[in-house]
Write a protein that holds these residues in place. Structure first.
Motif, PDB file in Angstrom:
ATOM      1  N   VAL A 106       0.317  11.453   1.939  1.00  0.00           N
ATOM      2  CA  VAL A 106       0.776  11.861   3.264  1.00  0.00           C
ATOM      3  C   VAL A 106      -0.645  11.600   4.015  1.00  0.00           C
ATOM      4  O   VAL A 106      -0.528  10.988   4.938  1.00  0.00           O
ATOM      5  N   VAL A 107      -1.669  12.203   3.547  1.00  0.00           N
ATOM      6  CA  VAL A 107      -2.955  12.047   4.166  1.00  0.00           C
ATOM      7  C   VAL A 107      -3.354  10.746   4.221  1.00  0.00           C
ATOM      8  O   VAL A 107      -3.896  10.377   5.360  1.00  0.00           O
ATOM      9  N   ALA A 108      -3.301   9.918   3.312  1.00  0.00           N
ATOM     10  CA  ALA A 108      -3.670   8.596   3.300  1.00  0.00           C
ATOM     11  C   ALA A 108      -2.723   7.823   4.487  1.00  0.00           C
ATOM     12  O   ALA A 108      -3.208   6.864   4.995  1.00  0.00           O
ATOM     13  N   GLY A 109      -1.454   7.858   4.553  1.00  0.00           N
ATOM     14  CA  GLY A 109      -0.786   7.439   5.206  1.00  0.00           C
ATOM     15  C   GLY A 109      -0.853   7.890   6.817  1.00  0.00           C
ATOM     16  O   GLY A 109      -0.425   6.913   7.730  1.00  0.00           O
ATOM     17  N   ARG A 110      -1.667   8.627   6.983  1.00  0.00           N
ATOM     18  CA  ARG A 110      -2.006   9.224   8.485  1.00  0.00           C
ATOM     19  C   ARG A 110      -3.111   8.172   8.768  1.00  0.00           C
ATOM     20  O   ARG A 110      -3.003   7.890  10.211  1.00  0.00           O
ATOM     21  N   PHE A 111      -3.992   7.431   8.121  1.00  0.00           N
ATOM     22  CA  PHE A 111      -4.855   6.616   8.548  1.00  0.00           C
ATOM     23  C   PHE A 111      -4.467   5.239   8.160  1.00  0.00           C
ATOM     24  O   PHE A 111      -5.368   4.256   8.883  1.00  0.00           O
ATOM     25  N   LEU A 112      -4.010   4.726   7.110  1.00  0.00           N
ATOM     26  CA  LEU A 112      -3.931   3.462   6.711  1.00  0.00           C
ATOM     27  C   LEU A 112      -2.500   3.092   7.056  1.00  0.00           C
ATOM     28  O   LEU A 112      -1.461   3.545   7.023  1.00  0.00           O
ATOM     29  N   PRO A 113      -2.578   1.526   7.194  1.00  0.00           N
ATOM     30  CA  PRO A 113      -1.259   1.004   7.620  1.00  0.00           C
ATOM     31  C   PRO A 113      -0.546   0.923   6.298  1.00  0.00           C
ATOM     32  O   PRO A 113      -0.941   0.801   5.399  1.00  0.00           O
ATOM     33  N   ILE A 114       0.849   1.207   6.779  1.00  0.00           N
ATOM     34  CA  ILE A 114       1.816   1.134   5.284  1.00  0.00           C
ATOM     35  C   ILE A 114       2.569  -0.404   5.480  1.00  0.00           C
ATOM     36  O   ILE A 114       3.344  -0.576   6.142  1.00  0.00           O
ATOM     37  N   MET A 115       2.271  -1.053   4.367  1.00  0.00           N
ATOM     38  CA  MET A 115       2.633  -2.337   4.533  1.00  0.00           C
ATOM     39  C   MET A 115       3.857  -2.497   3.455  1.00  0.00           C
ATOM     40  O   MET A 115       4.389  -3.519   3.689  1.00  0.00           O
ATOM     41  N   VAL A 116       4.470  -1.660   2.579  1.00  0.00           N
ATOM     42  CA  VAL A 116       5.455  -1.805   1.793  1.00  0.00           C
ATOM     43  C   VAL A 116       5.939  -0.445   1.672  1.00  0.00           C
ATOM     44  O   VAL A 116       5.184   0.588   1.507  1.00  0.00           O
ATOM     45  N   THR A 117       7.395  -0.466   1.415  1.00  0.00           N
ATOM     46  CA  THR A 117       8.075   0.924   1.389  1.00  0.00           C
ATOM     47  C   THR A 117       8.919   0.925   0.365  1.00  0.00           C
ATOM     48  O   THR A 117       9.269  -0.297  -0.011  1.00  0.00           O
ATOM     49  N   PRO A 118       9.390   2.074  -0.474  1.00  0.00           N
ATOM     50  CA  PRO A 118      10.352   2.029  -1.398  1.00  0.00           C
ATOM     51  C   PRO A 118      11.590   0.927  -0.984  1.00  0.00           C
ATOM     52  O   PRO A 118      12.220   0.070  -1.621  1.00  0.00           O
ATOM     53  N   LEU A 119      12.195   1.213   0.336  1.00  0.00           N
ATOM     54  CA  LEU A 119      13.502   0.396   0.887  1.00  0.00           C
ATOM     55  C   LEU A 119      13.015  -1.090   0.737  1.00  0.00           C
ATOM     56  O   LEU A 119      13.951  -1.906   0.366  1.00  0.00           O
ATOM     57  N   MET A 120      12.093  -1.523   0.864  1.00  0.00           N
ATOM     58  CA  MET A 120      11.693  -2.812   0.797  1.00  0.00           C
ATOM     59  C   MET A 120      11.794  -3.600  -0.415  1.00  0.00           C
ATOM     60  O   MET A 120      12.482  -4.721  -0.702  1.00  0.00           O
ATOM     61  N   ILE A 121      11.436  -2.714  -1.350  1.00  0.00           N
ATOM     62  CA  ILE A 121      11.510  -3.176  -2.912  1.00  0.00           C
ATOM     63  C   ILE A 121      12.705  -3.184  -3.195  1.00  0.00           C
ATOM     64  O   ILE A 121      13.235  -4.170  -3.902  1.00  0.00           O
ATOM     65  N   ILE A 122      13.494  -1.992  -2.922  1.00  0.00           N
ATOM     66  CA  ILE A 122      14.815  -2.172  -3.315  1.00  0.00           C
ATOM     67  C   ILE A 122      15.592  -3.258  -2.724  1.00  0.00           C
ATOM     68  O   ILE A 122      16.640  -3.744  -3.382  1.00  0.00           O
TER      69      ILE A 122
END
Length: 233
Positions: free
Chosen positions: A27-43
């Motif tokens: 969660v801390v990393a997600g505070r600062f880094l762009p989130i380029m892929v998510t579990p839903l995208m993979i599913i």
């Protein structure tokens, strides 16, 4: 037997500590880094492959400052009008949804934008008690660590907005042939109108129902305060 029980307890304690530490770091990393892929995208990609369909995944990270100011207001009007007031959960909506579900067969949800963001980024679709419990856990974390501005930014970048379309960058390009910043107030309301079921309702090919919902959202937007970033305050 006692040694086995003690070893099991130690393993469980270590597993719990590992889970807590690793999830907080994520969660801390997600505070600062762009989130380029998510579990839903993979599913969704796995589902496409199993169905013999071509793999389609359109996603481009767009900072909140480069989005139209109408977009956060539109999704709040559509999905979570108390987003700026609650701390992750709308308990009145949860109670109302529980009462409606108890009275009829149809299931009504009451997920806030914070809950949807937690689910989109860290979890998988579903209605199990385990997933709902983890959703609540991650919702608390992102409310504490990210804050409203970052939650909105991640939400608008990660949410499914059509088959193979994720986030405002992709939907602006593939459904409107525009840059995100050039989306109009009506465009934003139409995008928000798809969010209850973006695989059924399309902002590329809107129906009469979609236009009616778009107009309802535009009216609701008048009652939503502007979403101001910290730099604008």
């Amino acid at each position: 037997m006692k040694k086995l029980i003690e070893a099991t307890r130690k393993f469980i304690r270590r597993l719990v500590v590992f889970f807590i530490v690793s999830t907080i770091l994520a969660v801390v990393a997600g505070r600062f880094l762009p989130i380029m892929v998510t579990p839903l995208m993979i599913i969704r990609c796995v589902e496409q492959k199993e169905a013999g369909q071509p793999l389609t995944l359109h996603h481009r990270w767009v900072p909140l400052a480069e989005m139209p100011t109408h977009m956060p207001v539109a999704v709040m009007a559509s999905e979570d009008q108390l987003f700026l007031e609650h701390h992750g959960f709308d308990f009145k909506a949860i109670q109302k949804a529980a009462e409606r579900n108890h009275e009829g067969k149809k299931t009504f949800g009451a997920s806030t934008i914070s809950q949807q963001t937690a689910k989109n980024v860290f979890l998988w679709p579903g209605r199990s008690w385990l997933r709902k419990g983890l959703e609540a856990y991650f919702t608390v974390l992102i409310e504490l660590i990210w804050g409203k501005e970052r939650i909105m930014e991640v939400y608008l970048n990660s949410i499914e907005m059509g088959p193979g379309i994720y986030g405002i960058g992709a939907v602006a390009e593939y459904h409107f042939d525009k840059r995100p910043a050039d989306l109009s107030r009506a465009d934003c309301a139409l995008i928000a109108a798809t969010l209850p079921n973006p695989r059924r309702y399309s902002s590329l090919h809107p129906t009469g129902y979609m236009y009616r919902r778009q107009h309802w959202i535009e009216r609701q937007m008048r009652n939503i305060p502007p979403f101001k970033m910290k730099s604008e305050k």
